[in-house]
Scaffold this motif. Structure first.
Motif, mmCIF file in Angstrom:
data_model
loop_
_atom_site.group_PDB
_atom_site.id
_atom_site.type_symbol
_atom_site.label_atom_id
_atom_site.label_comp_id
_atom_site.label_asym_id
_atom_site.label_seq_id
_atom_site.Cartn_x
_atom_site.Cartn_y
_atom_site.Cartn_z
ATOM 1 N N ILE A 1 -8.134 2.040 -7.964
ATOM 2 C CA ILE A 1 -7.101 1.334 -7.206
ATOM 3 C C ILE A 1 -6.331 2.300 -6.323
ATOM 4 O O ILE A 1 -6.110 2.059 -5.128
ATOM 5 C CB ILE A 1 -6.126 0.620 -8.166
ATOM 6 C CG1 ILE A 1 -6.853 -0.485 -8.932
ATOM 7 C CG2 ILE A 1 -4.943 0.028 -7.387
ATOM 8 C CD1 ILE A 1 -6.022 -1.121 -10.031
ATOM 9 N N MET A 2 -5.928 3.436 -6.916
ATOM 10 C CA MET A 2 -5.112 4.396 -6.178
ATOM 11 C C MET A 2 -5.909 5.085 -5.075
ATOM 12 O O MET A 2 -5.348 5.467 -4.043
ATOM 13 C CB MET A 2 -4.513 5.424 -7.137
ATOM 14 C CG MET A 2 -3.686 4.816 -8.266
ATOM 15 S SD MET A 2 -2.471 3.596 -7.710
ATOM 16 C CE MET A 2 -1.150 4.658 -7.170
ATOM 17 N N ARG A 3 -7.203 5.237 -5.264
ATOM 18 C CA ARG A 3 -8.048 5.812 -4.210
ATOM 19 C C ARG A 3 -8.003 4.941 -2.962
ATOM 20 O O ARG A 3 -7.862 5.445 -1.836
ATOM 21 C CB ARG A 3 -9.488 5.934 -4.700
ATOM 22 C CG ARG A 3 -10.467 6.429 -3.635
ATOM 23 C CD ARG A 3 -11.893 6.455 -4.167
ATOM 24 N NE ARG A 3 -12.812 6.993 -3.184
ATOM 25 C CZ ARG A 3 -13.409 6.273 -2.231
ATOM 26 N NH1 ARG A 3 -13.170 4.958 -2.160
ATOM 27 N NH2 ARG A 3 -14.237 6.835 -1.367
ATOM 28 N N GLU A 4 -8.138 3.627 -3.147
ATOM 29 C CA GLU A 4 -8.109 2.717 -2.011
ATOM 30 C C GLU A 4 -6.752 2.751 -1.310
ATOM 31 O O GLU A 4 -6.675 2.738 -0.076
ATOM 32 C CB GLU A 4 -8.423 1.291 -2.477
ATOM 33 C CG GLU A 4 -9.862 1.096 -2.949
ATOM 34 C CD GLU A 4 -10.873 1.495 -1.891
ATOM 35 O OE1 GLU A 4 -10.718 1.073 -0.730
ATOM 36 O OE2 GLU A 4 -11.805 2.247 -2.229
ATOM 37 N N ARG A 5 -5.704 2.821 -2.103
ATOM 38 C CA ARG A 5 -4.365 2.860 -1.505
ATOM 39 C C ARG A 5 -4.154 4.166 -0.733
ATOM 40 O O ARG A 5 -3.529 4.175 0.323
ATOM 41 C CB ARG A 5 -3.311 2.705 -2.603
ATOM 42 C CG ARG A 5 -3.375 1.347 -3.280
ATOM 43 C CD ARG A 5 -2.303 1.211 -4.337
ATOM 44 N NE ARG A 5 -0.982 1.280 -3.742
ATOM 45 C CZ ARG A 5 0.039 0.516 -4.078
ATOM 46 N NH1 ARG A 5 -0.126 -0.420 -4.983
ATOM 47 N NH2 ARG A 5 1.215 0.659 -3.517
#
Length: 267
Positions: A101-105
């Protein structure tokens, strides 16, 4: 419904409401299963006086209203719930699902950009300067200049422990493809006192590990020489700019005087 709803099991309720607050834009929604797992919250129980009630608030399907936010007892419970959620958030974003999730953000620039001009708007990663609460506010880490900065309070203003100190390094090690492909000018790293760590251990650059002592000394000498050149060039630019400004002021002064003389003649 928020952007993370495709990953989260919260169709609404306290968690989604909390993550959508203006100062919590960097936070993501933690799965209810993760929150309810005693293995994830067991060590937190003794740290909070109202742990069970705060946990029920976090898991509530209802969102607080204006009257709730004006109630002192509610706000006391809300404060504990916020910190409990923050520490669970710190653990969740280190899981494979949380990291994804944090990679995409990060790739979407949701955490802002580095303020340094030489970094050319490099995307940053949230970081806390401690794993413990009430030590420091949230910061952002630039993987290009390797420095930590304070974000705009309109984007993020919460305890740094909600992310922790190890998160940026873990994200970059898990997804090497998101690391900057090139670095800024040679020598800049000499002026970045922030020391990245991963679970308490200092993180060193591959270049530092591969270099022998003579090579490191030579690199430092080259860095100093390069920095001196940059300083001289910068001073030259500043000097030229000051000279240009002075000429401009002189020209404006002469123009004013010329206009004044013409007016006197006309009289």
């Amino acid at each position: 419904m928020s952007e993370e709803s495709q990953y989260s099991e919260h169709p609404g309720g306290w968690v989604e409401w909390f993550c959508q607050l203006p100062q919590n834009q960097y936070l993501t929604e933690v799965d209810s299963e993760f929150i309810q797992d005693p293995n994830n919250y067991g060590h937190l129980i003794k740290q909070f006086n109202l742990f069970q009630q705060a946990l029920q608030m976090i898991l509530s399907s209802e969102q607080p209203d204006t009257l709730d936010l004006e109630n002192e007892k509610f706000l006391e419970l809300y404060t504990e719930a916020s910190d409990i959620y923050g520490l669970l958030h710190q653990a969740f974003i280190q899981t494979p699902k949380g990291l994804a999730i944090m990679r995409e953000r990060f790739l979407n620039g949701r955490f802002g950009h580095c303020p340094r001009v030489l970094c050319e708007k490099q995307n940053t990663i949230p970081i806390g300067l401690s794993e413990s609460l009430k030590t420091s506010r949230i910061k952002v880490y630039c993987p290009r200049c390797k420095e930590a900065y304070a974000p705009r309070k309109s984007q993020a203003d919460f305890d740094g422990a909600y992310f922790g100190r190890s998160f940026p390094m873990l994200l970059l090690l898990t997804y090497p493809d998101i690391h900057p492909k090139y670095t800024i000018q040679l020598g800049t790293e000499l002026f970045t006192p922030f020391q990245p760590t991963l679970f308490g251990f200092k993180v060193r650059d591959e270049s530092q590990i591969q270099q022998t002592s003579p090579q490191l000394q030579q690199s430092q000498l080259q860095s100093q020489q390069q920095q001196q050149i940059i300083t001289e060039q910068t001073n030259g630019i500043i000097e030229k700019e000051n000279h240009h400004q002075q000429e401009k002021q002189n020209a404006e002064q002469e123009s004013k005087q010329s206009k004044k003389k013409k007016k006197n003649k006309n009289k």
